[in-house]
Design a protein around this motif. Structure first.
Motif, PDB file in Angstrom:
ATOM      1  N   LEU A   5       0.878  -1.177   0.000  1.00 17.04           N
ATOM      2  CA  LEU A   5       0.000   0.000   0.000  1.00 17.04           C
ATOM      3  C   LEU A   5       0.905   1.212   0.000  1.00 17.04           C
ATOM      4  O   LEU A   5       1.634   1.452   0.973  1.00 17.04           O
ATOM      5  CB  LEU A   5      -0.886   0.023   1.242  1.00 17.04           C
ATOM      6  N   LYS A  13      -3.751   4.069   4.645  1.00 17.02           N
ATOM      7  CA  LYS A  13      -3.038   2.779   4.468  1.00 17.02           C
ATOM      8  C   LYS A  13      -3.395   1.802   5.581  1.00 17.02           C
ATOM      9  O   LYS A  13      -3.737   0.648   5.327  1.00 17.02           O
ATOM     10  CB  LYS A  13      -1.508   2.987   4.479  1.00 17.02           C
ATOM     11  N   GLN A  16      -7.087   0.576   5.414  1.00 20.27           N
ATOM     12  CA  GLN A  16      -7.356  -0.387   4.331  1.00 20.27           C
ATOM     13  C   GLN A  16      -6.566  -1.683   4.539  1.00 20.27           C
ATOM     14  O   GLN A  16      -7.059  -2.766   4.195  1.00 20.27           O
ATOM     15  CB  GLN A  16      -7.028   0.237   2.965  1.00 20.27           C
ATOM     16  N   ALA A  17      -5.380  -1.583   5.129  1.00 20.00           N
ATOM     17  CA  ALA A  17      -4.589  -2.810   5.361  1.00 20.00           C
ATOM     18  C   ALA A  17      -5.303  -3.721   6.358  1.00 20.00           C
ATOM     19  O   ALA A  17      -5.333  -4.944   6.188  1.00 20.00           O
ATOM     20  CB  ALA A  17      -3.198  -2.446   5.881  1.00 20.00           C
ATOM     21  N   ASP A  84       2.358  -2.016   4.697  1.00 15.89           N
ATOM     22  CA  ASP A  84       1.787  -0.682   4.949  1.00 15.89           C
ATOM     23  C   ASP A  84       2.926   0.231   5.398  1.00 15.89           C
ATOM     24  O   ASP A  84       3.478   0.053   6.479  1.00 15.89           O
ATOM     25  CB  ASP A  84       0.692  -0.871   6.021  1.00 15.89           C
ATOM     26  N   ILE A 111      -0.714  -1.018  -4.557  1.00 17.58           N
ATOM     27  CA  ILE A 111      -1.932  -0.195  -4.547  1.00 17.58           C
ATOM     28  C   ILE A 111      -1.528   1.213  -4.146  1.00 17.58           C
ATOM     29  O   ILE A 111      -1.043   1.431  -3.029  1.00 17.58           O
ATOM     30  CB  ILE A 111      -2.956  -0.725  -3.511  1.00 17.58           C
ATOM     31  N   ILE A 208     -10.583  -1.139  -4.034  1.00 14.31           N
ATOM     32  CA  ILE A 208      -9.402  -2.017  -3.897  1.00 14.31           C
ATOM     33  C   ILE A 208      -9.815  -3.470  -4.161  1.00 14.31           C
ATOM     34  O   ILE A 208      -9.136  -4.193  -4.901  1.00 14.31           O
ATOM     35  CB  ILE A 208      -8.766  -1.876  -2.491  1.00 14.31           C
TER      36      ILE A 208
END
Ligand code: AP5
Ligand code: MG
Length: 222
Positions: A5, A13, A16-17, A84, A111, A208
């Motif tokens: 990420l 980050k 979403q991680a 991350d 990403i 994502i």
């Protein structure tokens, strides 16, 4: 599947991680988090890292790479990792390739979350992090409702020391100078997936997931 990420400070980050860890069963490896754990335990690594983190600067590559190499020796990382906040320099990117290659694996995609600086500043000024599980919340956009791990009632929320406005400015400068060159690095290798990071947490997560499903279908990744 191993994913990076890549995004500026406060772009989402960590948020979403954590979701990727829950959705795909990957290990969430945050170098910032590993440093903060060491600072809490007052290890030598933590003492060194603190002197850089409190100024918004990067911890030296050799220290960071050694820490990641050691974490990747743990067996849980065989089920795939979402990186991350690492790599953050071209040197770190090269080192990561070497470490993964020596284990017979590789990065499948990077990403890249795009978020404008004014939005980043809003997100960081309202961020609250749980001292227990390290999940990030936001007093407006992502308020604490209940603990997803059913471990607390929100009593461990705190503001990170490096979220002070002067330190955030320094982190943004460091990102532009030292980390943004990774965008071109991974674009040239056809690994970059650009995602609009400015929607809600769920909207970004859906984008994502769509991108990853496409990738899995096209490359037959497990
Ligand atoms: P690190 O901990 O990695 O910090 P960072 O990169 O600055 O990123 P953040 O953790 O601040 O933000 P994030 O992108 O995870 O966003 P979050 O999900 O929390 O690193 C800290 C320091 O350690 C560095 O400055 C450096 O000194 C050192 N370091 C770390 N890695 C290193 C490396 N590889 N090499 C050398 N040094 C290293 O979200 C932010 C806020 O926004 C939260 O409040 C969240 O709830 C909210 N939010 C998230 N998504 C949304 C959304 N879609 N809409 C609205 N709000 C949202
Ligand atoms: Mg984070």
């Amino acid at each position: 599947m191993n994913l990076i990420l890549l995004a500026g400070p406060g772009s989402g980050k960590g948020t979403q991680a954590e979701l990727l860890q829950m959705q795909f069963g990957m290990v969430h490896l945050s170098t910032g988090e590993l440093f903060r754990e060491n600072i809490k335990r007052k290890t030598e690594l933590g003492k060194l890292a603190k002197t850089f983190i409190e100024k918004g600067q990067l911890v030296p590559d050799s220290t960071t790479i050694d820490m990641v190499r050691e974490r990747l020796m743990q067996v849980d990382t065989e089920r795939g990792v979402v990186f991350d906040g690492f790599p953050r320099t071209i040197n770190q990117a090269r080192a990561l390739d070497e470490i993964l290659q020596s284990r017979g694996t590789m990065i499948d995609a990077v990403i890249y979350l795009t978020v404008r600086e004014d939005e980043i500043i809003k997100r960081l000024s309202g961020r609250l992090v749980c001292k227990d599980c390290q999940l990030p919340f936001h007093n407006e956009h992502n308020p604490f409702e209940s603990c997803p791990y059913e471990r607390c009632q929100g009593e461990y929320l705190y503001q990170r020391d490096d979220d002070k406005p002067e330190t955030v400015k320094a982190r943004l400068r460091v990102y532009q100078n030292q980390t943004a060159p990774l965008i071109a690095h991974y674009t040239a290798r056809d690994m970059l997936i650009k995602i609009d990071g400015e929607g809600s947490v769920t909207e970004v997560s859906n984008l994502i997931q769509q991108a990853l499903r496409k990738l899995i279908e096209s490359q037959d990744i497990a």
